[in-house]
Design an enzyme around this catalytic site. Structure first.
Site, PDB file in Angstrom:
ATOM      1  CG  HIS A  81      39.569  38.150  38.248  1.00 46.83           C
ATOM      2  ND1 HIS A  81      38.426  37.532  38.695  1.00 46.83           N
ATOM      3  CD2 HIS A  81      39.136  39.202  37.503  1.00 46.83           C
ATOM      4  CE1 HIS A  81      37.369  38.162  38.243  1.00 46.83           C
ATOM      5  NE2 HIS A  81      37.762  39.175  37.510  1.00 46.83           N
ATOM      6  CG  ASN A 118      35.291  43.651  33.027  1.00 43.75           C
ATOM      7  OD1 ASN A 118      35.339  42.719  33.829  1.00 43.75           O
ATOM      8  ND2 ASN A 118      35.496  44.895  33.402  1.00 43.75           N
ATOM      9  CG  ASP A 164      37.714  34.456  39.758  1.00 43.37           C
ATOM     10  OD1 ASP A 164      37.306  35.311  40.562  1.00 43.37           O
ATOM     11  OD2 ASP A 164      37.752  34.651  38.518  1.00 43.37           O
ATOM     12  CG  ASN A 215      32.304  42.515  35.984  1.00 47.10           C
ATOM     13  OD1 ASN A 215      31.100  42.577  36.215  1.00 47.10           O
ATOM     14  ND2 ASN A 215      33.161  43.361  36.514  1.00 47.10           N
TER      15      ASN A 215
END
Length: 186
Positions: free
Chosen positions: A19, A63, A88, A109
């Protein structure tokens, strides 16, 4: 002024996780140019600021990435056409690059937060392929790359460096997409 944003999570435990590819791409680019990031609390991120561009790694966690992006965009009056977000994407084969002029969050997100904070989907994206998850999606994107994967990625970052250079120089994004959105781009 161009803004290049690499998405990731700031804690050391997320270093070299799938991530955090956005951070990894920007770190590689900055290292190759000998740029140093500085933490700027007012922008909730690590930044390298040049007269023509800004490199940003939001420190808000994935997020909430949009909060950091919005703070930089508002302060520096950056046009949405001059923003490139690096993230990603597990829907793209490992090491493949997909460039887009705009689009939805696609379940990401970090992109969702940026879209919400900017009120637009019309920013440019460099999506770096992770490949399909072999197990639970959240566990997969938060898992670390193997040494072999990291070596392959380091080699592929030559392309991402070229893309960032072309974007900063103001090359046509359509031209950049045509050059790098090919099946064997990496």
């Amino acid at each position: 002024m161009k803004l290049i944003v690499g998405l990731g999570n700031p804690d050391l435990k997320y270093k070299n996780t799938r991530h955090n590819v956005g951070f990894m791409v920007l770190d590689n680019y900055a290292e190759s140019k000998r740029y140093s990031f500085k933490t700027k609390k007012e922008f909730k991120g690590d930044l390298y600021i040049d007269k023509d561009f800004i490199l940003l790694k939001p420190l808000t966690y994935m997020n909430l990435s949009g909060e950091s992006v919005r703070a930089v965009v508002n302060f520096y009056k950056i046009d949405i056409d001059d923003i490139l977000i690096i993230s990603d994407d597990f829907n793209i084969p490992f090491l493949k690059i997909r460039l887009r002029n705009k689009g939805s969050a696609g379940g990401h997100n970090g992109l969702k937060s940026i879209i919400s904070n900017l009120g637009s989907e019309n920013f440019k994206r460099l999506r770096f392929g992770l490949g399909q998850p072999e197990y639970d999606t959240i566990d997969y994107v938060l898992s670390k790359f193997s040494k072999d994967e990291l070596k392959k990625m380091k080699e592929s970052f030559v392309k991402t460096d070229e893309i960032i250079d072309m974007f900063i120089k103001g090359e046509s994004f359509d031209l950049i997409m045509n050059r790098y959105n090919v099946n064997d781009s990496l």
